[in-house]
Design an enzyme around this catalytic site. Structure first.
Site, short mmCIF file in Angstrom:
data_model
loop_
_atom_site.label_atom_id
_atom_site.label_comp_id
_atom_site.label_asym_id
_atom_site.label_seq_id
_atom_site.Cartn_x
_atom_site.Cartn_y
_atom_site.Cartn_z
N ASP A 54 5.84 -4.16 34.32
CA ASP A 54 4.94 -3.29 33.60
C ASP A 54 5.71 -1.99 33.19
O ASP A 54 6.94 -1.90 33.71
CB ASP A 54 3.76 -2.79 34.14
CG ASP A 54 2.64 -2.10 33.41
OD1 ASP A 54 1.59 -2.20 33.99
OD2 ASP A 54 3.16 -1.64 32.33
C1 GLC Z 1 1.21 0.44 30.37
C2 GLC Z 1 0.21 -0.61 30.79
C3 GLC Z 1 0.56 -2.25 30.26
C4 GLC Z 1 1.22 -2.01 28.65
C5 GLC Z 1 2.52 -1.22 28.73
C6 GLC Z 1 3.05 -1.08 27.69
O1 GLC Z 1 1.41 1.07 31.22
O2 GLC Z 1 0.01 -0.91 32.09
O3 GLC Z 1 -0.64 -2.95 30.09
O4 GLC Z 1 1.37 -3.39 28.18
O5 GLC Z 1 2.32 -0.06 29.72
O6 GLC Z 1 2.54 -0.04 27.14
#
Ligand code: GLC
Length: 745
Positions: free
Chosen positions: A264
């Site tokens: 993430d």
């Molecule tokens: C965010 C989210 C994830 C997302 C990523 C990119 O913090 O937790 O679901 O795909 O960052 O935006």
């Protein structure tokens, strides 16, 4: 034998042809992908291998320019293709060609209980992502709905692992047919937003395997997911993105995952742990000394220069690096370098129709006193009340926010459907906080600075002579509502809505509440209103889908994918768990917030079935404009052994005057078990469409898998001989028939 030699000859000539055409093995799509991966690896330098395992921009990672291996481009999100952002920013780039179709939130998809809708969803969103030349779609999300306060439940598929495991598979399969990888998230145990970066989850293996892993396992083993996103939180003391138990033992060794693990954004915190923990691709890191996403921070990523330095100093070998690079190459060959992929399409009438269909099948009719719905609107005076009748809901909520080509609001949908036959007026009723922008883009200004009293008295006055009052309220995508990075503070509706609804129902007995939310909400006024519809966040076609259902153009067939409790104390995580974490422990160590899931396997109806307070609306609940009668359940045998199966069948008849769809749910109850088990568990469902008077037989084949529980001492699924009961329901509490049977040794 002949056929084998023929195949060999074809492969050899293809290779010759390709080499004749100047293609190198890794470029030769007729070769097995592992051959291509190994060939590419053999040609890459260590620096090139390191370069492809971490981000080069906010949403892309490097390819190998020298070898003509393309970059990898990711995009959010689970409900539609996110607008383009600046190279190293969250803010939108302001392109004019990146508006999309917003499909309903995944709670709505789950509420369809229809795998065909999931397939349609994956196909449609995959075509949009392909057209936008994206290689990885960061979704779908399948974290289990453990508490109704979790800000991101709207992005997931509810409280039951079986429902989520069935519904995630077609989405992944159809999405990937477009040459776009699913990135199933957030693996694992990201069941709240409060302390999402620091909560250190611990729980029994029973709860892990029976509740929190099944949907991810199905996405990998049945869906064939090409990537998976590790979550922010810790599990047993290690961040999920650096956690060998999750990323190696379970994901690779037990499930056979051959895709890439993507962190993430900002989920990596330590080079050594990231090297050995099973992560393949690092995104969004806020590396030391470079604060949040500072320009050119990418070389400082944990798996960038620091990793290269350890290798050049001989402190680590390149075994793990080769595994990571191979997993990323495999992802590139399946997507960016897949020359069989279709061309995709964007904002097509088909995608808009798909969004409307899925929403129409997901909307849930919760209450319909006196069959007030569907509305006969001709010549009527309709009052529409509530901010959610006009508030755009495809924007906000965090990373799933979209820039849509169109979003039909509930008010607009009602006006389009009924404007010619009925007199429709609108009053605000209430107003929430108005955000100015999102990701650097201005939001529609619907601010209304009048007092609560002014708005309520306006609504009451208008309701006096209305035939129907349609109150469109619920939550929204603002922080502390249904929104990433925050949880809700309580179960109740915000902005004084309860008061507005109560006052309206005092002077008009035809109040219909449309609840727009991704979470359960308290409804203290439930006895005072005539009807309640769960409208979800239904995307671009929200207003049209709601009008379709309220008018009867669509006969509602949605079923709740999670329980609506009357109060928070009736929820396992709040009655038995430590949500949002163990505050005492937090006082001693600010780095992490320990949380032991004491509710264990008793999540959702698994807990609700054990307590005396009945839920407001149970898991699986959903009414129709017609009625269904269930026949007597039948079984092809009275007992089965562990290697056998038992086939159940039950007739369902449409006893009403209009066509409709019914989801027959099969719950299994283990009457006696060595370990505690829920009263019953969903182990099958089937949605059937029936014309008036039509009858169909629904069958379920049950084997030991459906009877098993996870025995954490044995680390194995166990189907214990004894008596079981098969219950057939229109919801988890509306059981229409049951049969007992035995599992023999
Ligand atoms: C965010 C989210 C994830 C997302 C990523 C990119 O913090 O937790 O679901 O795909 O960052 O935006």
């Amino acid at each position: 034998m002949k056929q084998k030699s023929l195949l060999l000859a074809i492969a050899a000539s293809a290779t010759l042809l390709c080499s004749a055409a100047g293609l190198l093995p890794y470029q030769n799509t007729s070769l097995p992908i592992e051959e291509r991966v190994n060939d590419a690896l053999s040609r890459m330098t260590t620096a090139e291998k390191v370069a492809i395992i971490h981000a080069q921009s906010k949403f892309s990672s490097a390819g190998v320019p020298r070898l003509g291996i393309p970059e990898l481009w990711c995009t959010d999100g689970p409900h539609g293709v996110r607008p383009e952002v600046l190279w190293d920013e969250w803010n939108q780039a302001g392109w004019t060609n990146d508006s999309c179709t917003a499909f309903p939130a995944l709670t709505c998809l789950a509420a369809t209980w229809n795998p065909e809708m999931s397939a349609l969803y994956g196909k449609s969103i995959g075509e949009e992502a392909r057209y936008r030349e994206k290689d990885v779609l960061l979704g779908p999300g399948v974290n289990i709905y453990r508490t109704p306060l979790n800000g991101r439940n709207f992005e997931y598929m509810g409280e039951d692992p079986y429902l989520a495991a069935v519904m995630v598979v077609p989405y992944v399969q159809e999405l990937q047919k477009n040459g776009v990888a699913a990135c199933v998230k957030h693996y694992a145990l990201n069941n709240q937003e409060y302390f999402r970066h620091t909560v250190d989850v611990d729980l029994s293996d029973r709860a892990l395997y029976e509740i929190y892993l099944p949907a991810f396992k199905a996405a990998v083993q049945k869906g064939g997911a090409w990537s998976i996103m590790s979550s922010y939180n810790l599990y047993k003391g290690l961040h999920a993105g650096q956690n060998p138990r999750l990323l190696k033992e379970i994901l690779r060794d037990e499930w056979g995952f051959d895709g890439a693990v993507i962190s993430d954004w900002g989920g990596v915190h330590n080079t050594a742990q990231a090297i050995t923990g099973g992560l393949d691709l690092e995104f969004g890191s806020w590396t030391n000394g470079l604060s949040e996403g500072k320009k050119n921070a990418y070389d400082s990523y944990y798996l960038a220069d620091p990793y290269l330095k350890l290798i050049s100093e001989g402190k680590v070998d390149t075994k793990e690096l080769d595994k990571k690079a191979a997993n990323v190459l495999r992802l590139i060959f399946r997507t960016a370098m897949n020359n069989e992929k279709p061309f995709g399409s964007l904002n097509t009438p088909e995608h808009v129709e798909a969004a409307r269909r899925i929403a129409g099948e997901g909307i849930v009719l919760l209450k319909n006193e006196g069959a007030i719905l569907p509305l006969d609107m001709s010549g009527k005076k309709i009052l529409v009340v509530g901010e959610n009748a006009i508030k755009p809901m495809t924007v906000g909520g965090g990373s799933s926010s979209l820039k849509v080509r169109e979003e039909v609001s509930p008010l607009e949908g009602l006006r389009r459907r009924f404007g010619k036959v009925a007199e429709i007026t609108y009053v605000r009723g209430y107003a929430g906080e108005q955000l100015k922008d999102h990701d650097g883009m201005k939001l529609l200004d619907i601010s209304d600075n009048r007092s609560e009293e002014e708005m309520i008295s306006e609504a009451i006055a208008a309701a006096k002579n209305a035939d129907y009052v349609i109150f469109v309220g619920g939550l929204n995508k603002n922080p502390y509502q249904d929104c990433e990075n925050t949880d809700r503070a309580g179960l109740g509706l915000p902005y004084g809505q309860d008061k507005v609804i109560t006052e309206l129902s005092k002077i008009n007995r035809n109040v219909i509440v449309v609840n727009i939310s991704g979470n359960a909400v308290a409804m203290p006024w439930i006895k005072d209103v005539a009807a309640v519809v769960q409208g979800w966040y239904s995307g671009s076609e929200a207003g049209n889908a709601i009008a379709d259902v309220l008018s009867g153009d669509v006969n509602p067939s949605g079923k709740l994918p999670f329980t609506f409790p009357v109060r928070l104390e009736d929820v396992g995580a709040h009655a038995m768990g430590e949500y949002p974490g163990n505050a005492d422990a937090f006082k001693c160590n600010k780095d992490t917030m320990p949380e032991y899931y004491k509710d264990d396997i008793f999540v959702g109806y698994r807990h609700a079935d054990k307590i005396k307070n009945a839920p407001l609306f149970p898991f699986g609940h959903g009414l129709s404009y017609t009625s269904f009668e269930y026949g007597k359940p039948m079984a092809d045998k009275k007992q089965m052994d562990a290697d056998g199966t038992i086939t159940f069948s039950i007739n369902v008849k449409n006893t009403g005057k209009i066509a409709g769809k019914e989801t027959v749910q099969l719950y299994i109850s283990d009457k006696k078990s060595s370990l505690p088990r829920p009263v019953k568990e969903l182990k099958g469902f089937s949605k059937v469409e029936l014309a008036p008077g039509e009858e169909k037989t629904v069958t379920f084949i049950v084997g030991k898998e459906e009877l098993s529980y996870f025995d954490d001492a044995k680390h194995a699924w166990v189907a214990e001989p004894g008596t079981f009961e098969a219950l057939f329901g229109s919801s988890s509490r509306d059981i229409r028939g049951s049969l007992t049977f035995k599992l023999t040794d």
